[in-house]
Design a protein around this motif. Structure first.
Motif: not given
Length: 284
Positions: A135-147, A149-154, A195-200
């Motif tokens: 999950y944290l690897r995914w979070l790093a990917g979303v943060v780096c690419t700056q998506n 919507d990716g934190f609550v969707h996609n 990043g964002f969202n409750t889980l993070t």
């Protein structure tokens, strides 16, 4: 088949999904294709692998439930994103792609416990429900690419029946690498390193998980999220598509913009890398 019409480079989605794979995150494979219908040339499309039983079989993973996050209510919260009121269902925002109705109990338990477990139990409880490292690897990917919507969707959630843990899978990442969902330029510092969202937020409130994320992000910024690593991939995709863009009936008039996108992507990458490296200390 995705037209990638709002991305003037046509490559951001594939670039992102391949980037996630490089980070060790389950990610759909993709390739660009030329589409013709009844002999009529319809242009360039991105062929995306579905996240389903064949996705699992290809990776020799056991069959388990897969849930697609279909709207912003898949925000890892007990509160809806739209009306800001308590959700009437714990699985709101998700659509089951694989599995049975009974499998929803795993998703509901996950959503409930990630929100209600007290801090002193959080590390233990979440380690039994979620593959935190992935999950944290995914979070790093979303943060780096700056998506944004990716934190609550996609994304999709897959529960591995052998481990009993959920894994997260990215989806629809064209609004990245310096572009938003409308294809407009996005500032390189728009999304913070946490990043964002409750889980993070709850995971990063745990010292061990926060240090884990720091280590993952630092390695990513030193290796995969660099101009040296990504520029050859950008240029290869650009060179593959360039001869066909001039024949695409829907985008051939935007050829000058297409030609400028590789440089724009690399410029964003360089600036975002510097920004995130400057933010690393906030994770300690």
């Amino acid at each position: 088949m995705n037209a990638e019409y709002k991305d003037p480079s046509l490559i951001r989605n594939k670039l992102s999904l391949d980037f996630f794979s490089a980070l060790g995150v389950l990610s759909p494979s993709s390739r660009h294709v030329l589409l013709s219908i009844n002999g009529k040339h319809e242009g360039i499309y991105l062929q995306l692998e579905s996240v389903d039983e064949f996705f699992l079989k290809k990776r020799q993973l056991p069959v388990g439930p897969i849930f697609y996050a279909i709207d912003d209510d898949a925000n890892f919260s007990l509160i809806g994103s739209f009306d800001k009121t308590p959700k009437t269902s714990l699985d709101a925002g998700y659509e089951r792609k694989l599995g049975t109705r009974e499998d929803h109990r795993y998703l509901e338990e996950f959503i409930f416990k990630l929100n209600t477990t007290p801090k002193y139990e959080y590390e233990s409880v979440m380690s039994k429900l979620l593959d935190v490292n992935k999950y944290l690897r995914w979070l790093a990917g979303v943060v780096c690419t700056q998506n944004f919507d990716g934190f609550v969707h996609n994304y999709a959630l897959y529960r591995n029946p052998d481990s009993g843990l959920f894994e997260i899978i990215p989806w629809d990442f064209d609004a990245t690498w310096g572009r938003d969902i409308n294809g407009k330029q996005m500032d390189y510092d728009y999304v913070r390193i946490e990043g964002f969202n409750t889980l993070t937020a709850r995971l990063l409130d745990i010292k061990r998980f926060r240090k884990m994320y720091y280590d993952i992000m630092k390695h990513t910024l030193d290796h995969e999220f660099t101009v040296e690593f990504m520029k050859p991939k950008v240029e290869q995709l650009y060179q593959q598509l360039r001869p066909h863009v001039v024949n695409d009936p829907y985008i051939k008039d935007r050829i000058e913009q297409f030609d400028g996108e590789p440089e724009r992507i690399c410029d964003f990458l360089e600036k975002r890398n510097t920004y995130l490296k400057n933010q690393l200390s906030t994770l300690l």
